[in-house]
Motif scaffolding. Structure first.
Motif, PDB file in Angstrom:
ATOM      1  N   THR A   5      34.485  29.501  23.955  1.00 32.27           N
ATOM      2  CA  THR A   5      34.761  28.723  24.954  1.00 32.27           C
ATOM      3  C   THR A   5      34.159  29.575  26.233  1.00 32.27           C
ATOM      4  O   THR A   5      33.721  30.587  26.327  1.00 32.27           O
ATOM      5  CB  THR A   5      36.350  28.752  24.962  1.00 32.27           C
ATOM      6  OG1 THR A   5      36.601  27.529  26.062  1.00 32.27           O
ATOM      7  CG2 THR A   5      37.184  29.848  25.228  1.00 32.27           C
ATOM      8  N   ASN A   7      35.730  30.932  29.450  1.00 36.53           N
ATOM      9  CA  ASN A   7      36.928  31.624  30.183  1.00 36.53           C
ATOM     10  C   ASN A   7      37.534  31.087  31.172  1.00 36.53           C
ATOM     11  O   ASN A   7      38.546  30.561  31.659  1.00 36.53           O
ATOM     12  CB  ASN A   7      36.932  33.152  29.881  1.00 36.53           C
ATOM     13  CG  ASN A   7      38.231  33.709  30.232  1.00 36.53           C
ATOM     14  OD1 ASN A   7      38.528  33.844  31.427  1.00 36.53           O
ATOM     15  ND2 ASN A   7      39.158  34.076  29.142  1.00 36.53           N
ATOM     16  N   HIS A   8      36.440  31.278  32.419  1.00 38.68           N
ATOM     17  CA  HIS A   8      36.688  30.944  33.764  1.00 38.68           C
ATOM     18  C   HIS A   8      35.279  30.851  34.457  1.00 38.68           C
ATOM     19  O   HIS A   8      34.345  31.253  33.980  1.00 38.68           O
ATOM     20  CB  HIS A   8      37.667  31.521  34.300  1.00 38.68           C
ATOM     21  CG  HIS A   8      37.130  33.235  34.577  1.00 38.68           C
ATOM     22  ND1 HIS A   8      36.838  34.126  33.689  1.00 38.68           N
ATOM     23  CD2 HIS A   8      36.575  33.696  35.580  1.00 38.68           C
ATOM     24  CE1 HIS A   8      36.695  35.240  34.048  1.00 38.68           C
ATOM     25  NE2 HIS A   8      36.136  35.140  35.305  1.00 38.68           N
TER      26      HIS A   8
END
Length: 163
Positions: A5, A7-8
């Motif tokens: 994914t 994360n940020h």
């Protein structure tokens, strides 16, 4: 190796309070972590800059599905984004927020003094979108999604608007 994914997304900012006024107060992101960062040899090694100090604030979308990291470096000093930078300049060039109503967000940003490149535009009937320059001249997109991102990408790649 497999990425699981994102994360940020990180944005380096010149003035943390000004940027919080935009991302937290105007856009409604929620602060989940706010910390002063002291000199740390491991952090210096990770970012490739000796003497790194500053403030990092992590914000989260209302649904909690995406995070934005704002970094105000006290040292070393950074270089501002050029005012003539364009979305096609190389490197990470924008963060995109999905919104429920692009026209409403556009009006709210205009009311707060942020100038968009255009009013929200339909792109192939898939979504309505527009860009603004954030507090540090970063590119910020607002997108009212009407179908899957994969469908949009395919239509833009294959569609009649291609040169």
């Amino acid at each position: 190796m497999r990425v699981t994914t994102i994360n940020h997304v990180g944005v380096s900012v010149a003035d943390m309070e000004r940027s919080l006024g935009f991302y937290r107060d105007l856009l409604g992101l929620r602060v989940v972590l706010d910390l002063d960062v002291a000199k740390n040899a491991d952090l210096d090694a990770v970012v490739g800059m000796p003497g790194t100090v500053g403030r990092a604030v992590f914000l989260e979308t209302p649904g909690g599905d995406a995070r934005l990291e704002l970094w105000a470096y006290a040292a070393p000093a950074g270089i501002p984004v050029r005012s003539d930078a364009r979305p096609n300049d190389h490197g990470v060039n924008h963060v995109s927020f999905e919104v429920e109503d692009a026209d409403e967000v556009h009006a709210r940003l205009a009311g707060a003094g942020y100038c968009a490149y255009s009013s929200p535009r339909d792109l192939g009937g898939f979504h309505r979108t527009f860009y603004v320059r954030g507090p540090d001249q970063e590119f910020v997109e607002f997108l009212e999604e009407r179908t899957s991102p994969e469908s949009v990408a395919r239509a833009l790649a294959e569609g009649p608007g291609r040169d």
